[in-house]
Design a protein around this motif. Structure first.
Motif, PDB file in Angstrom:
ATOM      1  N   UNK A 113       0.813  -1.220   0.000  1.00  0.00           N
ATOM      2  CA  UNK A 113       0.000   0.000   0.000  1.00  0.00           C
ATOM      3  C   UNK A 113       0.849   1.274   0.000  1.00  0.00           C
ATOM      4  N   UNK A 114       1.959   1.289   0.746  1.00  0.00           N
ATOM      5  CA  UNK A 114       2.821   2.470   0.746  1.00  0.00           C
ATOM      6  C   UNK A 114       3.340   2.775  -0.654  1.00  0.00           C
ATOM      7  N   UNK A 115       3.841   1.759  -1.334  1.00  0.00           N
ATOM      8  CA  UNK A 115       4.423   1.955  -2.660  1.00  0.00           C
ATOM      9  C   UNK A 115       3.373   2.426  -3.655  1.00  0.00           C
ATOM     10  N   UNK A 116       2.230   1.763  -3.675  1.00  0.00           N
ATOM     11  CA  UNK A 116       1.198   2.092  -4.655  1.00  0.00           C
ATOM     12  C   UNK A 116       0.572   3.452  -4.367  1.00  0.00           C
ATOM     13  N   UNK A 117       0.394   3.776  -3.096  1.00  0.00           N
ATOM     14  CA  UNK A 117      -0.200   5.072  -2.749  1.00  0.00           C
ATOM     15  C   UNK A 117       0.756   6.220  -3.013  1.00  0.00           C
ATOM     16  N   UNK A 118       2.054   5.987  -2.862  1.00  0.00           N
ATOM     17  CA  UNK A 118       3.007   7.067  -3.073  1.00  0.00           C
ATOM     18  C   UNK A 118       3.118   7.443  -4.549  1.00  0.00           C
ATOM     19  N   UNK A 119       3.209   6.438  -5.417  1.00  0.00           N
ATOM     20  CA  UNK A 119       3.455   6.718  -6.827  1.00  0.00           C
ATOM     21  C   UNK A 119       2.194   6.668  -7.689  1.00  0.00           C
ATOM     22  N   UNK A 120       1.141   5.984  -7.227  1.00  0.00           N
ATOM     23  CA  UNK A 120      -0.051   5.846  -8.047  1.00  0.00           C
ATOM     24  C   UNK A 120      -0.831   7.136  -8.240  1.00  0.00           C
ATOM     25  N   UNK A 121      -1.455   7.677  -7.204  1.00  0.00           N
ATOM     26  CA  UNK A 121      -2.285   8.876  -7.374  1.00  0.00           C
ATOM     27  C   UNK A 121      -1.567  10.081  -7.991  1.00  0.00           C
ATOM     28  N   UNK A 122      -0.317  10.415  -7.600  1.00  0.00           N
ATOM     29  CA  UNK A 122       0.314  11.587  -8.205  1.00  0.00           C
ATOM     30  C   UNK A 122       0.570  11.454  -9.707  1.00  0.00           C
ATOM     31  N   UNK A 123       0.726  10.224 -10.196  1.00  0.00           N
ATOM     32  CA  UNK A 123       1.023  10.006 -11.612  1.00  0.00           C
ATOM     33  C   UNK A 123      -0.149   9.396 -12.364  1.00  0.00           C
ATOM     34  N   UNK A 124      -1.285   9.205 -11.691  1.00  0.00           N
ATOM     35  CA  UNK A 124      -2.379   8.385 -12.210  1.00  0.00           C
ATOM     36  C   UNK A 124      -2.813   8.786 -13.614  1.00  0.00           C
ATOM     37  N   UNK A 125      -2.969  10.069 -13.863  1.00  0.00           N
ATOM     38  CA  UNK A 125      -3.503  10.488 -15.161  1.00  0.00           C
ATOM     39  C   UNK A 125      -2.523  10.247 -16.307  1.00  0.00           C
ATOM     40  N   UNK A 126      -1.259   9.941 -15.973  1.00  0.00           N
ATOM     41  CA  UNK A 126      -0.236   9.744 -17.003  1.00  0.00           C
ATOM     42  C   UNK A 126       0.120   8.280 -17.222  1.00  0.00           C
ATOM     43  N   UNK A 127      -0.431   7.376 -16.416  1.00  0.00           N
ATOM     44  CA  UNK A 127      -0.016   5.975 -16.430  1.00  0.00           C
ATOM     45  C   UNK A 127      -0.922   5.109 -17.297  1.00  0.00           C
ATOM     46  N   UNK A 128      -0.319   4.113 -17.949  1.00  0.00           N
ATOM     47  CA  UNK A 128      -1.090   3.007 -18.518  1.00  0.00           C
ATOM     48  C   UNK A 128      -1.263   1.892 -17.498  1.00  0.00           C
ATOM     49  N   UNK A 129      -0.257   1.732 -16.628  1.00  0.00           N
ATOM     50  CA  UNK A 129      -0.269   0.618 -15.685  1.00  0.00           C
ATOM     51  C   UNK A 129       0.496   1.012 -14.426  1.00  0.00           C
ATOM     52  N   UNK A 130       0.116   0.371 -13.311  1.00  0.00           N
ATOM     53  CA  UNK A 130       0.749   0.649 -12.019  1.00  0.00           C
ATOM     54  C   UNK A 130       1.247  -0.655 -11.410  1.00  0.00           C
ATOM     55  N   UNK A 131       2.560  -0.767 -11.115  1.00  0.00           N
ATOM     56  CA  UNK A 131       3.074  -1.954 -10.406  1.00  0.00           C
ATOM     57  C   UNK A 131       2.813  -1.843  -8.919  1.00  0.00           C
ATOM     58  N   UNK A 132       3.019  -2.949  -8.210  1.00  0.00           N
ATOM     59  CA  UNK A 132       2.778  -2.944  -6.764  1.00  0.00           C
ATOM     60  C   UNK A 132       4.012  -2.560  -5.958  1.00  0.00           C
ATOM     61  N   UNK A 133       5.100  -2.230  -6.637  1.00  0.00           N
ATOM     62  CA  UNK A 133       6.328  -1.838  -5.964  1.00  0.00           C
ATOM     63  C   UNK A 133       7.332  -2.959  -5.786  1.00  0.00           C
ATOM     64  N   UNK A 134       6.900  -4.209  -6.030  1.00  0.00           N
ATOM     65  CA  UNK A 134       7.802  -5.362  -5.890  1.00  0.00           C
ATOM     66  C   UNK A 134       8.533  -5.303  -4.547  1.00  0.00           C
ATOM     67  N   UNK A 135       7.764  -5.141  -3.496  1.00  0.00           N
ATOM     68  CA  UNK A 135       8.334  -4.942  -2.168  1.00  0.00           C
ATOM     69  C   UNK A 135       8.887  -6.259  -1.613  1.00  0.00           C
ATOM     70  N   UNK A 136       9.614  -6.144  -0.501  1.00  0.00           N
ATOM     71  CA  UNK A 136      10.157  -7.334   0.149  1.00  0.00           C
ATOM     72  C   UNK A 136      11.257  -7.963  -0.677  1.00  0.00           C
ATOM     73  N   UNK A 137      11.246  -9.314  -0.757  1.00  0.00           N
ATOM     74  CA  UNK A 137      12.316 -10.023  -1.446  1.00  0.00           C
ATOM     75  C   UNK A 137      12.383  -9.688  -2.928  1.00  0.00           C
ATOM     76  N   UNK A 138      11.243  -9.323  -3.525  1.00  0.00           N
ATOM     77  CA  UNK A 138      11.260  -9.004  -4.959  1.00  0.00           C
ATOM     78  C   UNK A 138      12.061  -7.748  -5.266  1.00  0.00           C
ATOM     79  N   UNK A 139      12.353  -6.966  -4.238  1.00  0.00           N
ATOM     80  CA  UNK A 139      13.157  -5.761  -4.433  1.00  0.00           C
ATOM     81  C   UNK A 139      14.474  -6.091  -5.123  1.00  0.00           C
TER      82      UNK A 139
END
Length: 360
Positions: free
Chosen positions: A22-48
């Motif tokens: 939620x932190x990752x998606x909320x930080x980058x999603x809404x501020x860029x929303x109108x410009x995005x085709x797609x939003x990742x989940x941030x690949x948090x944790x081990x996926x980092x």
């Protein structure tokens, strides 16, 4: 401009090193929303740590693989991810095994489970009106060649025994995602770093000629059966392990050739192609971009970095590419979380300057 006019002006490659989805998606999603085709989940944790997660959570526990090296300890304490490219997990296929098969199809690799869990938070952003309905949920997955590069499987012949099983497992995971994520909301991105290194002659013992032919079959196998309603994108990468860039070619020529081959050889529609750019201001570096053949594929140039030269680089790229969106050169997984606000600010500014350049 409306959201329909600006959607596709910016792309998020994938990793955003917050502590939670939620932190990752909320930080980058809404501020860029109108410009995005797609939003990742941030690949948090081990996926980092990108492919390393595949190595220690998937390959290291396979009974037909032997661990022959893992990252060196820090002050005597285990380290899961490598310090640099010389410090990788290394594996060997056990004697007598002809092909590595991954059991539990649909969830063995972990991509399905992560996507299914994260989609809930993505949907919540839409339900709250913080994302347009047109934005897709982006799942970024390393290709077989990048997930299992030669440096990880140093014994001759082992790559050919492991990669087909990985491809089969990835295909099963994407099918499982479609049981919980509507196809019209899903976007799959193949992350391709070793492929770029290969076509530029950067893999020891492997000549650059033939690089495209070596890498294209896996892309077709991964892509061709994706449902038409699912968006498909590519992230080409210079790599960040040990610092960015892992290699720095003098031209965009081979990246352009690889991008064209993937668009034309994927076996289905490609919705976006991301090509990283170095902090170069010489025109010769950008000139090969004129040879791109995107057709209906949205191009993203990975140039949101070194913002003091961004406008100069933007002008150079626009000489050779009539229309494109912008992105960072890679995900932010190896960046310090304290840098995230500055990175977001750079993305907002980069889009503003891109749109201004179109009006000039």
């Amino acid at each position: 401009m409306t959201q329909a006019d600006t959607a596709g002006d910016v792309m998020l490659v994938g990793s955003i090193p917050h502590k939670s989805i939620p932190q990752a998606m909320n930080m980058f999603g809404p501020p860029l929303a109108q410009h995005l085709q797609a939003l990742p989940d941030g690949e948090v944790g081990w996926r980092r740590f990108w492919i390393t997660r595949v190595h220690f959570q998937v390959l290291a526990i396979h009974p037909d693989l032997e661990v022959i090296q893992q990252p060196r300890r820090d002050n005597g304490i285990e380290r899961i991810y490598p310090h640099d490219a010389t410090d990788n997990w290394n594996f060997k296929v056990r004697d007598g095994v002809d092909k590595i098969v991954f059991g539990h199809p649909g969830w063995r690799l972990g991509f399905y489970q992560d996507a299914a869990n994260s989609y809930h938070f993505f949907r919540d952003l839409k339900d709250k009106g913080l994302l347009p309905e047109s934005v897709r949920f982006q799942v970024s997955i390393p290709s077989a060649v990048s997930a299992i590069p030669p440096r990880v499987m140093p014994h001759k012949g082992d790559l050919e025994k492991v990669r087909p099983g990985y491809i089969d497992a990835v295909r099963a995971e994407v099918l499982a995602m479609l049981d919980v994520i509507p196809a019209k909301e899903l976007a799959i991105q193949w992350d391709c770093s070793s492929e770029m290194q290969d076509v530029y002659g950067g893999i020891a013992g492997t000549p650059a000629p033939g690089g495209i032919e070596r890498n294209l079959p896996q892309i077709n196998a991964l892509s061709r059966d994706l449902p038409d309603d699912v968006m498909l994108g590519f992230h080409l990468c210079f790599g960040t392990l040990g610092g960015w860039p892992r290699f720095a070619p003098d031209s965009t020529d081979k990246a352009v050739e690889l991008a064209n081959a993937f668009i034309e050889g994927s076996g289905r529609r490609v919705d976006w192609m991301h090509i990283p750019l170095l902090d170069r201001t010489d025109e010769a570096y950008y000139a090969p971009l004129a040879a791109l053949r995107p057709d209906k594929t949205r191009l993203y140039l990975g140039m949101i970095h070194s913002m003091n030269t961004y406008e100069q680089r933007l002008a150079l790229a626009r000489k050779y590419v009539p229309d494109f969106g912008v992105a960072a050169y890679c995900g932010f997984g190896r960046r310090d979380p304290d840098e995230l606000q500055g990175i977001l600010d750079d993305h907002v500014r980069a889009v503003e300057l891109l749109q201004r350049s179109r009006r000039a």
